[in-house]
Design a protein around this motif. Structure first.
Motif, short mmCIF file in Angstrom:
data_model
loop_
_atom_site.label_atom_id
_atom_site.label_comp_id
_atom_site.label_asym_id
_atom_site.label_seq_id
_atom_site.Cartn_x
_atom_site.Cartn_y
_atom_site.Cartn_z
N SER A 198 -38.36 39.01 -63.36
CA SER A 198 -37.88 39.28 -61.91
C SER A 198 -37.88 40.66 -61.66
CB SER A 198 -36.37 38.69 -61.80
OG SER A 198 -35.64 39.29 -62.55
N TYR A 199 -38.00 41.07 -60.30
CA TYR A 199 -38.04 42.39 -59.85
C TYR A 199 -39.24 43.07 -60.39
CZ TYR A 199 -33.53 40.89 -58.56
OH TYR A 199 -32.40 40.13 -57.90
N GLY A 200 -40.46 42.57 -60.88
CA GLY A 200 -41.44 43.29 -61.27
C GLY A 200 -41.34 44.10 -62.75
N MET A 201 -40.33 43.45 -63.38
CA MET A 201 -40.07 44.24 -64.78
C MET A 201 -39.94 42.90 -65.54
SD MET A 201 -36.64 46.59 -63.97
CE MET A 201 -35.78 45.35 -62.89
N ARG A 202 -40.29 43.58 -67.11
CA ARG A 202 -40.14 42.44 -68.23
C ARG A 202 -39.31 43.08 -69.03
NH1 ARG A 202 -43.58 38.86 -70.22
NH2 ARG A 202 -43.26 38.51 -72.59
N ARG A 203 -38.00 42.16 -68.83
CA ARG A 203 -36.77 42.42 -69.81
C ARG A 203 -36.51 41.32 -70.23
NH1 ARG A 203 -32.86 43.82 -65.01
NH2 ARG A 203 -33.89 42.03 -64.30
N THR A 204 -35.40 41.53 -71.28
CA THR A 204 -35.07 40.10 -72.15
C THR A 204 -33.58 39.86 -71.69
OG1 THR A 204 -36.26 41.14 -74.28
CG2 THR A 204 -34.54 39.52 -74.77
N GLU A 205 -33.35 38.83 -71.00
CA GLU A 205 -32.18 37.86 -70.68
C GLU A 205 -31.43 37.44 -71.84
OE1 GLU A 205 -30.43 34.66 -67.86
OE2 GLU A 205 -32.63 34.74 -68.38
N VAL A 206 -30.17 37.83 -71.68
CA VAL A 206 -29.08 37.32 -72.71
C VAL A 206 -28.28 36.15 -71.90
CG1 VAL A 206 -27.02 37.70 -73.94
CG2 VAL A 206 -28.91 39.57 -73.75
N HIS A 207 -28.21 34.98 -72.56
CA HIS A 207 -27.40 34.02 -71.79
C HIS A 207 -26.49 33.34 -73.13
CE1 HIS A 207 -31.07 31.82 -72.78
NE2 HIS A 207 -30.55 31.10 -73.52
N CYS A 208 -25.34 32.75 -72.56
CA CYS A 208 -24.59 32.04 -73.56
C CYS A 208 -25.09 30.92 -73.98
CB CYS A 208 -23.13 31.37 -72.71
SG CYS A 208 -22.03 30.47 -73.70
N ALA A 209 -25.19 30.81 -75.63
CA ALA A 209 -25.92 29.60 -76.05
C ALA A 209 -25.19 28.27 -75.80
CB ALA A 209 -25.90 29.86 -77.56
N ARG A 210 -24.10 28.25 -75.53
CA ARG A 210 -23.41 26.90 -75.45
C ARG A 210 -23.44 26.50 -73.89
NH1 ARG A 210 -16.74 26.26 -75.52
NH2 ARG A 210 -16.89 24.10 -75.64
N CYS A 211 -23.34 27.14 -73.02
CA CYS A 211 -23.44 26.69 -71.47
C CYS A 211 -24.69 27.06 -70.69
CB CYS A 211 -22.17 26.94 -70.88
SG CYS A 211 -21.82 28.71 -70.29
N HIS A 212 -25.57 28.21 -71.47
CA HIS A 212 -26.64 28.65 -70.81
C HIS A 212 -26.36 29.56 -69.68
CE1 HIS A 212 -30.94 28.98 -71.29
NE2 HIS A 212 -31.15 29.04 -70.26
N SER A 213 -24.98 30.13 -69.54
CA SER A 213 -24.92 30.95 -68.13
C SER A 213 -25.56 32.29 -68.68
CB SER A 213 -23.44 31.15 -68.13
OG SER A 213 -22.73 30.02 -67.68
N HIS A 214 -26.03 33.03 -67.69
CA HIS A 214 -26.53 34.46 -67.40
C HIS A 214 -25.35 35.62 -68.02
CE1 HIS A 214 -28.81 37.97 -66.56
NE2 HIS A 214 -28.07 38.12 -65.76
N LEU A 215 -25.56 36.48 -68.90
CA LEU A 215 -24.81 37.56 -69.22
C LEU A 215 -25.24 38.62 -68.98
CD1 LEU A 215 -23.91 36.11 -72.70
CD2 LEU A 215 -22.45 35.30 -70.73
N GLY A 216 -26.63 39.01 -68.98
CA GLY A 216 -26.98 40.31 -68.87
C GLY A 216 -28.45 40.26 -69.61
N HIS A 217 -28.59 41.49 -70.05
CA HIS A 217 -29.81 41.67 -70.80
C HIS A 217 -29.64 42.75 -72.01
CE1 HIS A 217 -31.03 41.06 -66.63
NE2 HIS A 217 -32.16 40.41 -67.17
N VAL A 218 -30.45 42.57 -72.67
CA VAL A 218 -30.64 43.37 -73.99
C VAL A 218 -31.86 44.34 -74.31
CG1 VAL A 218 -31.91 41.53 -75.37
CG2 VAL A 218 -30.39 43.09 -76.68
N PHE A 219 -31.58 45.51 -74.55
CA PHE A 219 -32.64 46.56 -74.61
C PHE A 219 -32.69 47.25 -75.99
CE2 PHE A 219 -30.77 46.17 -70.27
CZ PHE A 219 -31.87 46.21 -69.63
N PRO A 220 -33.95 47.61 -76.36
CA PRO A 220 -34.03 48.52 -77.77
C PRO A 220 -33.66 49.89 -77.78
CG PRO A 220 -35.93 48.25 -76.67
CD PRO A 220 -35.13 47.61 -75.79
N ASP A 221 -32.58 50.21 -77.17
CA ASP A 221 -32.01 51.56 -77.18
C ASP A 221 -30.65 51.75 -77.57
OD1 ASP A 221 -30.79 50.69 -74.80
OD2 ASP A 221 -31.89 51.90 -73.57
#
Length: 132
Positions: A87-110
């Motif tokens: 989304s938003y013209g970026m390539r990111r890794t989204e993080v979500h809850c494994a149990r309910c698949h709710s969006h939590l945020g993103h993970v970055f390699p920094d």
């Protein structure tokens, strides 16, 4: 990990606040430095605000300076799952809850050692269970 939770969008809307629904179910983001936990230092476990699953330990939290709660690792490898977010013209890794698949945020390699990762998580996606 506990059994997966699936609900209709109407059920999620009835359970969550409008802001929680926007972030957790519609993949929104809260403004930086606005969430309840971005600067919290209290010990405890962070749970998913939608289903209560344990996601992060406060011992893995660090001050990233970004304005969102940041963790160098989830509580365990099965607590969260990731997807590619373009989304938003970026390539990111989204993080979500494994149990309910709710969006939590993103993970970055920094992030810091030992993982080098920064799980950048919306406060509204979390509930802190203080350590007794």
């Amino acid at each position: 990990m506990s059994e997966k939770i699936e609900k209709t969008e109407a059920e999620w809307r009835a359970q969550l606040s409008a802001e929680q629904y926007r972030v957790l179910r519609e993949h929104g983001t809260e403004p930086a430095f606005s969430g309840a936990y971005f600067d919290t230092k209290a010990p405890g476990r962070y749970r998913c605000a939608a289903c209560g699953a344990e996601l992060f330990d406060a011992e893995h939290k660090f001050d990233s300076g970004t304005g969102w709660p940041s963790f160098f690792a989830p509580l365990n490898e099965s607590a969260v799952e990731t997807d590619t977010d373009t989304s938003y013209g970026m390539r990111r890794t989204e993080v979500h809850c494994a149990r309910c698949h709710s969006h939590l945020g993103h993970v970055f390699p920094d992030g810091p050692r030992p993982t080098g990762l920064r799980y950048c998580i919306n406060s509204v996606s979390l509930e802190l269970e203080p350590k007794a």
